[in-house]
Design an enzyme around this catalytic site. Structure first.
Site, PDB file in Angstrom:
ATOM      1  CB  CYS A 429       1.566 -26.712  61.510  1.00  0.00           C
ATOM      2  SG  CYS A 429       3.121 -26.429  60.660  1.00  0.00           S
ATOM      3  CG  HIS A 555      -0.661 -23.020  59.490  1.00  0.00           C
ATOM      4  ND1 HIS A 555      -0.621 -22.878  60.855  1.00  0.00           N
ATOM      5  CD2 HIS A 555       0.586 -23.382  59.113  1.00  0.00           C
ATOM      6  CE1 HIS A 555       0.596 -23.155  61.293  1.00  0.00           C
ATOM      7  NE2 HIS A 555       1.351 -23.459  60.253  1.00  0.00           N
ATOM      8  CD  GLU A 557      -4.132 -22.099  61.316  1.00  0.00           C
ATOM      9  OE1 GLU A 557      -4.445 -23.102  60.648  1.00  0.00           O
ATOM     10  OE2 GLU A 557      -3.023 -21.975  61.887  1.00  0.00           O
TER      11      GLU A 557
END
Ligand code: GLN
Length: 585
Positions: A429, A555, A557
């Protein structure tokens, strides 16, 4: 039940043979009534009513209610049940999206674009089931909804009060996921600690639901058993007081989970059971574990899943299938070699600020058979003079997401070092946006290149505010949020990492790569290899000439779980390991 049905059919055939036809009609009616009853019994056995498990906490915060809830859900899932977890947060913010990491740690994002408490990250990592907006509700959202109803006139002239209107709204939200019919178990974690003024309406709602749900409801209370070093003793008094406080609110816990740093002897558990009105087999300890991912196993060893099921009226049969989970734990335990990843960000001193990134790195390393050591590097402290010593020895770098000017120049310095030293580097990001800016400044020669977030009047706005953001003034819930599709370029590193050209990942940003510069970047070696199929927004950049230099606007994650780790984190980790091996050679 099957035997009963068969018996009725045989009886019908027999009666049809021996009786005359007028009798036969009566008999057929009776038969169908009985048959229907059998079917109802049969379906009742196999369709479990949704069970509601409430998890409250006492004595102190940070006991790990989220991990206990997640572990319980993980075990129930491994038994074949459909389980979900929701969190009720007793603060006034509508969601944690407007809170900074010092207040609240990481802000997690659900697929449907809700900015949520970081515990939802644990829920997903442990259960492998995506959460939604319905899984995280704050006091602010409850009040907002009640006030909107009041303005619409829904309350028909009544005085709107905490009880029953706020509590009814809480109850409606508690039941919402269960009513979808998608879950056998809905675990509800009540944020905060029993005794907090803010939690009172939530606990009152739980008290009422206990009556309404009868046997379909179980209350698990998590407390703390401190160890007094000087006296060399564990102390049960805080637990007794905490349960008493819960009882004063009309809630009798069914199960107690005791957080402790030392083993609690069974005599002490019995004593706690006696004082707290809980059956002795329903007192479970949660001792410090070497990894949060071991907690489900530790809980199962003490039969937490079975205790909860029995309290909910389900007789457990067999064992949960934890084979894939245990395989992960075995990999974790057998790993000896360590990979060192530098995480560059401005919140590195906060334990929870980059939770999902930490966990994704850990999961990826575990699947690669390695331990991971994360070196947290404060971006504000990085200068051209110290960058080499700060980054020295790491096998890969992650440039963290974030907002605002603070620490941004340090990220550029770190990135220049990573790029020119061909270190595996992953920008997420804001980290990806920094990759773009650093490349513009140092490769394209656009010295003042920047994001308009940091420098609104920059002559080279290589990162710019998204068009749809320009008319937005409210800060809450207005970013580009949630999962969006992304098309990857054939032959790119990122496409080979995913093993697919069409992916979907979650977002949380207002700024984007300025496509006016795209050709200049691509000609100089930074490729735009992922884009949104509808808008063309650049989602991924990479420098194919380098070992592993990839930035994602999204993202990854947020979607990495224990049983399904992020392919991109896995690929990054493999590259870091290969780089480490190469250095050793
Ligand atoms: N501040 C940047 C933006 O709004 C990046 C956000 C982030 O890293 N989550 O676009």
């Amino acid at each position: 039940v099957k035997e009963q049905i068969l018996y009725h059919i045989q009886a019908l055939i027999f009666l049809a043979k021996v009786l005359n036809s007028s009798h036969f009609i009566d008999v057929t009616c009776t038969f169908f009534c009985n048959f229907a009853t059998c079917l109802i019994n049969y379906t009742n056995i196999f369709s479990v009513e949704t069970k509601y498990i409430f998890v409250t906490g006492g004595v102190v915060s940070s006991l790990g209610k989220g991990i206990i809830s997640s572990s319980l859900a993980c075990l129930l899932k491994a038994r074949g049940y459909r389980a979900t977890i929701q969190k009720f947060d007793p603060y006034i913010n509508i969601d944690p999206g407007t809170l900074n990491p010092y207040e609240h740690g990481e802000c997690y994002v659900t697929v449907d674009g809700h900015e949520a408490d970081l515990d939802l990250g644990h829920y997903e990592r442990f259960t492998n089931v995506p959460t939604t907006r319905a899984n995280n509700v704050t006091t602010g959202r409850i009040y907002q909804s009640v006030i909107e109803k009041e303005r619409r006139g829904d309350y028909l002239g009544k005085t709107v009060q905490i009880i029953p209107h706020i509590t009814d709204e809480i109850k409606r939200n508690v039941m919402a996921l269960g009513k979808t019919g998608n879950f056998d178990f809905v675990i509800t974690e009540i944020g905060g600690v029993v005794g907090d003024i803010e939690s009172l309406p939530f606990l009152e709602a739980v008290r009422q639901l206990r009556w309404e749900l009868e046997d379909d409801c179980v209350c698990v209370h998590l407390t703390y058993v401190p160890y007094i070093q000087a006296a060399k003793e564990l102390k049960t008094k805080p637990t007794q007081h905490s349960v008493k406080q819960l009882q004063q609110l009309g809630i009798q816990p069914d199960v107690l989970v005791l957080r402790t740093e030392h083993d609690i002897p069974s005599t002490m558990k019995k004593k706690i059971a006696q004082f707290c009105n809980v059956s002795p087999d329903a007192v479970v300890q949660s001792a410090d574990a070497p990894s949060i991912y071991k907690v489900p196993v530790l809980m199962h060893r003490q039969h937490l899943d079975e205790i909860v099921m029995r309290k909910a009226g389900i007789e457990p049969s067999g064992e949960p299938d934890m084979s894939a989970w245990n395989e992960f734990l075995a990999r974790m335990d057998s790993a000896t070699d360590t990979v060192t990843i530098g995480l560059v960000g401005k919140y590195v001193e906060l334990q929870d600020a980059y939770k999902s990134i930490d966990e994704s790195l850990f999961q990826a390393a575990t699947y690669c058979g390695k331990k991971v050591s994360i070196r947290y590097i404060h971006s504000e402290k990085i200068t051209p003079g110290n960058v080499a010593s700060l980054l020295e020895g790491i096998d890969g770098a992650v440039i963290a997401p974030g907002f605002g000017q603070r620490g941004i120049e340090g990220k550029f310095v770190a990135l220049e070092w990573c790029r020119t030293h061909d270190l595996p580097t992953f920008g997420i990001c804001l980290g990806m946006q920094c990759m773009v800016i650093e490349f513009a400044r140092n490769v394209l020669g656009l010295k003042d290149a920047n994001s308009t977030e940091m420098a609104p009047n920059t002559p080279h706005n290589v990162i710019d505010l998204m068009e749809e953001q320009k008319s937005i003034h409210n800060m809450g819930g207005t970013m580009r949020l949630g999962a969006y599709g992304c098309t990857l370029r054939q032959g790119s590193r990122v496409a080979s990492a995913y093993g697919s050209l069409d992916i979907s990942e979650r977002h949380r940003h207002r700024f984007e790569f300025n496509s006016d510069y795209r050709t200049r970047f691509e000609e100089a070696g930074m490729q735009c290899v992922g884009e949104n199929p509808d808008t063309g927004l650049v989602e991924v950049v990479e420098i194919p000439q380098l070992r592993w230099y990839i930035g994602t606007q999204y993202h990854p994650e947020y979607s990495s779980t224990v049983l399904s780790p992020s392919p991109l984190f896995l690929d990054f980790m493999k590259s870091a390991i290969a780089y480490k091996d190469e250095k050793i050679k």
